[in-house]
Every structure is written in C-alpha cells, then in structure tokens.
Design an enzyme around this catalytic site. Structure first.
Site, short mmCIF file in Angstrom:
data_model
loop_
_atom_site.label_atom_id
_atom_site.label_comp_id
_atom_site.label_asym_id
_atom_site.label_seq_id
_atom_site.Cartn_x
_atom_site.Cartn_y
_atom_site.Cartn_z
N ASP A 1 1.04 -1.03 0.01
CA ASP A 1 0.03 -0.16 0.08
C ASP A 1 0.90 1.03 -0.07
O ASP A 1 1.98 1.08 -0.19
CB ASP A 1 -0.83 -0.27 1.15
CG ASP A 1 -0.26 0.24 2.51
OD1 ASP A 1 0.97 0.05 2.62
OD2 ASP A 1 -1.08 0.48 3.44
N CYS B 1 3.13 -3.15 4.22
CA CYS B 1 2.15 -2.06 4.46
C CYS B 1 2.80 -1.50 5.38
O CYS B 1 4.12 -1.63 5.82
CB CYS B 1 0.78 -2.45 4.80
SG CYS B 1 0.57 -3.61 6.24
N THR C 1 2.47 -1.94 8.97
CA THR C 1 3.06 -2.96 9.89
C THR C 1 3.22 -4.55 9.48
O THR C 1 3.87 -5.30 10.11
CB THR C 1 2.08 -3.08 11.23
OG1 THR C 1 0.68 -3.53 10.47
CG2 THR C 1 1.79 -1.85 11.81
N HIS D 1 9.17 -24.33 9.32
CA HIS D 1 8.27 -24.78 9.88
C HIS D 1 6.76 -24.77 9.46
O HIS D 1 5.99 -25.73 9.29
CB HIS D 1 8.11 -24.49 11.65
CG HIS D 1 9.12 -24.97 12.44
ND1 HIS D 1 9.06 -25.11 13.65
CD2 HIS D 1 10.53 -25.49 11.98
CE1 HIS D 1 10.32 -25.68 14.14
NE2 HIS D 1 11.34 -25.86 13.25
N HIS E 1 5.42 -31.37 10.37
CA HIS E 1 5.02 -30.10 9.67
C HIS E 1 3.90 -30.18 8.87
O HIS E 1 3.11 -29.45 8.85
CB HIS E 1 6.27 -29.15 9.35
CG HIS E 1 7.28 -29.16 10.42
ND1 HIS E 1 6.94 -28.51 11.51
CD2 HIS E 1 8.63 -29.45 10.23
CE1 HIS E 1 8.28 -28.17 12.16
NE2 HIS E 1 9.12 -28.82 11.69
#
Ligand code: RB5
Length: 146
Positions: A7, A64, A66, A97, A133
């Site tokens: 963004d 973005c 965060t 993982h 996994h």
C-alpha cells in the site's frame, strides 16, 4: 517468479525491494501500488494472494505499515500461509516450519536494512518438510473456508 505488492505506507520499501530482487537475480511481478497516494491494503493483498494461489508465483511479498493488515487479508485465502516477520529468525522459521508462502513486512516498524535481511532469508530458506510439519499445515488448511 515472486508476486510483490504494497500500500502507500510500503510503497518506498517496495521500490527498494525491486532493486534488491534485481540484484538477487529473482524475477517478480509488481501488483502495485504505483505511487505514494493512499490506497486500501486489502485490495493489494487480494491481488498478490490470488497470484500465489494460482501457483504461477512461488512466493509473495506484501508491505504495508506494519505487515499486519496485509497478513490478515492474505490468510483468508485457501493455500496462503502469510507470515509477518520482524526478525531474520522468524523469517527462517516461517519457511522451515510453516512453509510460509507470503512474507509480510512493516515499513513503519522495521528499518529497510533489517527488512532486506528478512527478505533474503525468506527467499533462500526451504521448507524443512517432514510428517510433523506437513500434518500441521494440512490442519491449517482444513480450517480455511475461502
Ligand atoms: C495505512 O495507514 C496502514 O494502516 C497500513 O499500511 C497497515 O499498517 C495496516 O495494517
């Protein structure tokens, strides 16, 4: 091929990301945004997530402010395992993982130098595989409705 998007908050980092991918010899497609003008991160996350779901792209990188908004949207898509990583260790483990296929970066929470190390780790680390996994990843997707 890597699908990338941001963004407005992540726009400058995305431009730096393109230079980094060029240096690394990695091909990519930029799904926007194409300027620092305000846009809604769900629109970009949707485009990149669909691209990765299509399997034309092996990984995606979303940026973005965060990384959180991008990850929330990306993880609504079946087959997407998006990870917000603020450390190199998280990037490594998200691949080993979780077989994360989209990396979400916060341009307002980490410096570019650290972000570039995280990106390099994410792109160079293979999934460690193994029944333990694989079983957990299958359980993730059995919970997905989209
Ligand atoms: C945009 O201001 C900001 O909310 C967005 O980039 C992101 O941080 C959301 O998770």
């Amino acid at each position: 091929m890597i699908a990338i998007g941001s963004d407005h908050a992540g726009y400058e980092y995305k431009e730096q990301l393109k230079k980094l991918l060029d240096e690394m010899g990695k091909s990519y497609q930029d799904f926007g945004t194409n300027s620092p003008d305000s846009v809604d991160y769900p629109d970009i996350a949707r485009l990149v997530s669909k691209a990765v779901v299509s399997e034309k792209f092996i990984r995606g990188i979303l940026i973005c402010g965060t990384g959180i908004g991008m990850s929330i949207v990306a993880n609504k898509h079946k087959g997407i395992r998006a990870a917000v990583c603020e450390s190199v260790a998280s990037a490594k483990l998200s691949r080993e993982h979780n077989d994360a296929n989209i990396l979400c970066i916060g341009a307002r929470t980490i410096e570019w130098e650290k972000a570039s190390e995280i990106i390099k780790m994410f792109l160079s680390t293979p999934f460690s595989g193994g029944e333990r996994h694989m079983c957990r990843i299958q359980k993730i997707h059995s919970l997905t409705n989209l």
